[in-house]
Design a protein around this motif. Structure first.
Motif, PDB file in Angstrom:
ATOM      1  N   ALA A   1      51.245  33.465 139.201  1.00 13.43           N
ATOM      2  CA  ALA A   1      49.798  32.804 139.105  1.00 13.43           C
ATOM      3  C   ALA A   1      49.405  31.561 138.653  1.00 13.43           C
ATOM      4  N   PHE A   2      49.163  32.273 137.080  1.00 18.14           N
ATOM      5  CA  PHE A   2      48.989  31.312 136.322  1.00 18.14           C
ATOM      6  C   PHE A   2      49.798  30.125 135.931  1.00 18.14           C
ATOM      7  N   VAL A   3      50.971  30.298 136.251  1.00 17.12           N
ATOM      8  CA  VAL A   3      51.751  29.108 135.965  1.00 17.12           C
ATOM      9  C   VAL A   3      51.753  28.101 137.207  1.00 17.12           C
ATOM     10  N   LEU A   4      51.552  29.137 138.466  1.00 19.48           N
ATOM     11  CA  LEU A   4      51.154  28.135 139.843  1.00 19.48           C
ATOM     12  C   LEU A   4      50.440  26.706 139.368  1.00 19.48           C
ATOM     13  N   ALA A   5      49.128  27.951 139.601  1.00 21.01           N
ATOM     14  CA  ALA A   5      47.661  27.407 139.726  1.00 21.01           C
ATOM     15  C   ALA A   5      47.418  26.548 138.446  1.00 21.01           C
ATOM     16  N   ARG A   6      47.826  26.742 137.239  1.00 21.07           N
ATOM     17  CA  ARG A   6      46.967  25.889 135.966  1.00 21.07           C
ATOM     18  C   ARG A   6      47.839  25.142 135.129  1.00 21.07           C
ATOM     19  N   THR A   7      48.801  25.308 135.698  1.00 25.70           N
ATOM     20  CA  THR A   7      50.098  23.739 134.360  1.00 25.70           C
ATOM     21  C   THR A   7      50.496  22.929 134.975  1.00 25.70           C
ATOM     22  N   ARG A   8      51.308  22.392 134.331  1.00 29.10           N
ATOM     23  CA  ARG A   8      52.031  21.360 134.693  1.00 29.10           C
ATOM     24  C   ARG A   8      52.746  21.391 135.753  1.00 29.10           C
ATOM     25  N   ILE A   9      53.632  22.646 135.488  1.00 24.81           N
ATOM     26  CA  ILE A   9      54.952  23.147 135.715  1.00 24.81           C
ATOM     27  C   ILE A   9      54.557  23.148 137.369  1.00 24.81           C
ATOM     28  N   GLY A  10      53.189  24.022 137.448  1.00 22.63           N
ATOM     29  CA  GLY A  10      53.195  24.296 138.703  1.00 22.63           C
ATOM     30  C   GLY A  10      52.609  23.471 139.488  1.00 22.63           C
ATOM     31  N   ASN A  11      52.694  22.348 138.991  1.00 20.52           N
ATOM     32  CA  ASN A  11      52.331  20.717 139.969  1.00 20.52           C
ATOM     33  C   ASN A  11      53.651  20.301 140.753  1.00 20.52           C
ATOM     34  N   TRP A  12      54.754  20.920 138.792  1.00 22.39           N
ATOM     35  CA  TRP A  12      56.116  19.898 139.475  1.00 22.39           C
ATOM     36  C   TRP A  12      56.451  20.466 140.770  1.00 22.39           C
ATOM     37  N   ILE A  13      56.154  22.129 140.917  1.00 19.18           N
ATOM     38  CA  ILE A  13      56.502  23.206 141.946  1.00 19.18           C
ATOM     39  C   ILE A  13      55.823  22.396 143.549  1.00 19.18           C
ATOM     40  N   PHE A  14      54.399  21.980 143.810  1.00 17.83           N
ATOM     41  CA  PHE A  14      54.023  22.193 144.845  1.00 17.83           C
ATOM     42  C   PHE A  14      54.568  20.584 144.832  1.00 17.83           C
ATOM     43  N   ALA A  15      54.619  19.845 144.592  1.00 15.93           N
ATOM     44  CA  ALA A  15      55.188  18.141 144.434  1.00 15.93           C
ATOM     45  C   ALA A  15      56.446  17.614 144.764  1.00 15.93           C
ATOM     46  N   VAL A  16      57.773  19.076 144.036  1.00 16.55           N
ATOM     47  CA  VAL A  16      58.730  18.910 144.744  1.00 16.55           C
ATOM     48  C   VAL A  16      59.043  19.363 146.415  1.00 16.55           C
ATOM     49  N   GLY A  17      58.540  20.560 146.586  1.00 17.75           N
ATOM     50  CA  GLY A  17      58.703  21.092 148.189  1.00 17.75           C
ATOM     51  C   GLY A  17      57.228  20.237 148.681  1.00 17.75           C
ATOM     52  N   GLY A  18      55.965  19.571 148.380  1.00 11.82           N
ATOM     53  CA  GLY A  18      55.655  18.599 149.569  1.00 11.82           C
ATOM     54  C   GLY A  18      57.029  17.074 149.131  1.00 11.82           C
ATOM     55  N   ASP A  19      56.898  16.420 148.579  1.00 15.01           N
ATOM     56  CA  ASP A  19      57.739  14.864 148.750  1.00 15.01           C
ATOM     57  C   ASP A  19      59.155  15.246 147.402  1.00 15.01           C
ATOM     58  N   ALA A  20      60.226  15.861 147.746  1.00 11.16           N
ATOM     59  CA  ALA A  20      61.322  15.760 146.245  1.00 11.16           C
ATOM     60  C   ALA A  20      61.253  13.907 146.075  1.00 11.16           C
ATOM     61  N   ASN A  21      61.950  12.873 147.279  1.00 10.68           N
ATOM     62  CA  ASN A  21      61.620  12.045 145.910  1.00 10.68           C
ATOM     63  C   ASN A  21      60.385  11.549 145.978  1.00 10.68           C
ATOM     64  N   ALA A  22      59.323  11.322 146.650  1.00  6.42           N
ATOM     65  CA  ALA A  22      58.195  11.164 145.575  1.00  6.42           C
ATOM     66  C   ALA A  22      58.008  11.380 145.005  1.00  6.42           C
ATOM     67  N   ALA A  23      57.954  12.615 144.618  1.00  3.10           N
ATOM     68  CA  ALA A  23      58.187  13.592 143.000  1.00  3.10           C
ATOM     69  C   ALA A  23      58.617  13.022 141.775  1.00  3.10           C
ATOM     70  N   LYS A  24      60.164  12.630 142.079  1.00  3.25           N
ATOM     71  CA  LYS A  24      61.182  12.185 141.581  1.00  3.25           C
ATOM     72  C   LYS A  24      60.709   9.963 140.911  1.00  3.25           C
ATOM     73  N   ASN A  25      60.224   9.567 142.111  1.00  2.00           N
ATOM     74  CA  ASN A  25      59.447   8.854 141.750  1.00  2.00           C
ATOM     75  C   ASN A  25      58.588   8.148 141.022  1.00  2.00           C
ATOM     76  N   VAL A  26      57.930   9.753 140.867  1.00  2.00           N
ATOM     77  CA  VAL A  26      57.167   9.366 139.755  1.00  2.00           C
ATOM     78  C   VAL A  26      56.983  10.339 138.270  1.00  2.00           C
ATOM     79  N   GLY A  27      58.305  10.255 138.229  1.00  3.13           N
ATOM     80  CA  GLY A  27      58.787  11.369 136.871  1.00  3.13           C
ATOM     81  C   GLY A  27      58.641  12.477 136.636  1.00  3.13           C
ATOM     82  N   VAL A  28      58.717  13.485 138.562  1.00  2.00           N
ATOM     83  CA  VAL A  28      58.876  15.032 138.015  1.00  2.00           C
ATOM     84  C   VAL A  28      59.871  15.162 137.643  1.00  2.00           C
ATOM     85  N   PRO A  29      60.594  15.883 136.927  1.00 10.60           N
ATOM     86  CA  PRO A  29      61.912  16.690 136.790  1.00 10.60           C
ATOM     87  C   PRO A  29      62.437  17.227 138.334  1.00 10.60           C
ATOM     88  N   VAL A  30      62.549  16.798 139.568  1.00  8.95           N
ATOM     89  CA  VAL A  30      63.578  17.214 140.186  1.00  8.95           C
ATOM     90  C   VAL A  30      63.809  18.982 140.053  1.00  8.95           C
TER      91      VAL A  30
END
Length: 387
Positions: A246-275
């Protein structure tokens, strides 16, 4: 001398009272007021927490005097919830990233065999077989994720294939070594092993529960020992894993990456998220949860069986969905998934304390899934339209 036109003459300055922002007077039409109920409804775990309160109220009404809420009853349904909760945490994070793992149930059976067979038939120490089981499970989780990324096939298809592969290997190995589908005799060996006895066997808080019994807060046996000796380690593992996840998902960069990948993997990849790394890492973590489940179960029961973990993948997904995770990804809550698992445990064990036929449990589970999906879809539409 040049004079300014009449329409450009100086405008008198506004007084301090007249310079109050529109939002302070409640007149900014761009800001939509949000009530407490609206804020609660937008939280993914709201439905599961509300459902938990309702379930406790119902069983408190119909089974409150049956011993369900005595110390031993609480431990019984908490253990069931803890086992499922461990799986639900991994399944929830993976679902938020937009993927599924249908092989975790078969992974439980296969990992259990990896823990039990080497000490009994090859003379390995239990700690080494446990480490080997975790290494093998993590490798299989990595392979699942790699194939999903490399082939671009739906994770549903790839992990469905591994569901059958691992279940078949589990059955084959059990028959090959034990000539039956159960490999027993590991319990005593685990109890004497330093790693298994420290992390996976027994319970914690013996002195605390003895103090509770001495003060009359929980029941005693005839010899003065408490009816409940301690808190099972599976519950401790569940709580610790839930807090960290819960801490990782809500309070860390990795948590933001997880939400971003699930929301739109292509958009996340374009902004530098290691999908790729995020998805493969979550498949590995899900396999870790399945192996942890298997190790705790083998050390507790003292045996491994080919049918262990049957349909657990679906129960984990149901708990995650009840907890607010969307099947389409990008939305969910570890806390909600844990409450979903708690609902599962309370209902499964609570039915035995009532006069309701236990066959109705699956019916209830299906209804809970349907209600959760409809509710989550409604919440998603509200959140989308509000933006």
């Amino acid at each position: 001398m040049i004079t300014a036109p009449a329409d450009l003459k100086e405008v008198p300055a506004m007084s301090a009272s007249e310079q109050v922002p529109a939002t302070a007077t409640g007149g900014d039409e761009r800001v939509k007021p949000q009530t407490l109920f609206d804020r609660l409804m937008s939280r993914p775990e709201f439905a599961s927490i509300s459902g938990t309160v309702l379930i406790f109220a119902l069983f408190g009404l119909f089974a409150g005097s049956s011993g369900m809420f005595a110390a031993d009853g609480i431990i019984n349904w908490s253990q069931v919830a803890a086992y499922l909760g461990i799986l639900a945490i991994g399944a929830c994070l993976l679902m938020i990233a937009g993927e599924f793992d249908l092989s975790i149930g078969s992974m439980i059976g296969f990992a259990g065999m990896m823990v039990a067979i080497p000490p009994i038939y090859f003379g390995w120490p239990v700690w080494l077989s446990i480490l080997a089981a975790f290494a093998g499970s993590l490798a299989l989780g990595w392979l699942n994720g790699y194939l999903v990324i490399k082939t671009r096939l739906p994770s549903f298809i790839v992990t469905l294939a591994f569901l059958f592969i691992l279940r078949g290997l589990t059955l084959a190995f059990s028959v090959m070594f034990a000539n039956r589908t159960i490999v027993s005799g590991i319990g005593d060996m685990a109890a004497q092993d330093w790693l298994a006895s420290t992390l996976f066997v027994g319970h914690v808080g013996d002195g605390v529960f003895q103090w509770f019994a001495d003060h009359g807060w929980i029941s005693k046996l005839d010899d003065g020992r408490p009816l409940v000796a301690g808190l099972p380690k599976v519950i401790v593992w569940w709580a610790g894993l839930a807090v960290v996840a819960a801490f990782v998902l809500a309070r860390t960069r990795i948590g933001n990456w997880i939400f971003a990948v699930g929301g739109d993997a292509n958009a996340a990849k374009n902004v530098g998220v290691p999908v790729r790394r995020v998805k493969i890492g979550l498949f590995v973590f899900t396999a870790f949860c399945a192996c942890l489940f298997a190790t705790l179960q083998v050390c507790d029961i003292g045996s491994a069986a080919a049918d262990r973990g049957l349909q657990k993948e679906f129960e984990a997904i149901i708990a995650a969905v009840i907890g607010g995770a969307l099947l389409t990804g990008g939305y969910g809550s570890v806390v909600g998934a844990c409450f979903g698992a708690l609902i599962f445990g309370v209902v499964q064990i609570g039915i035995s304390y009532t006069n309701i036929n236990s066959d109705w449990f699956r019916v209830f589970l299906g209804l809970m899934l349907l209600i959760a999906v409809v509710f989550n879809n409604f919440i998603r539409r509200r959140v989308t339209e509000s933006r």
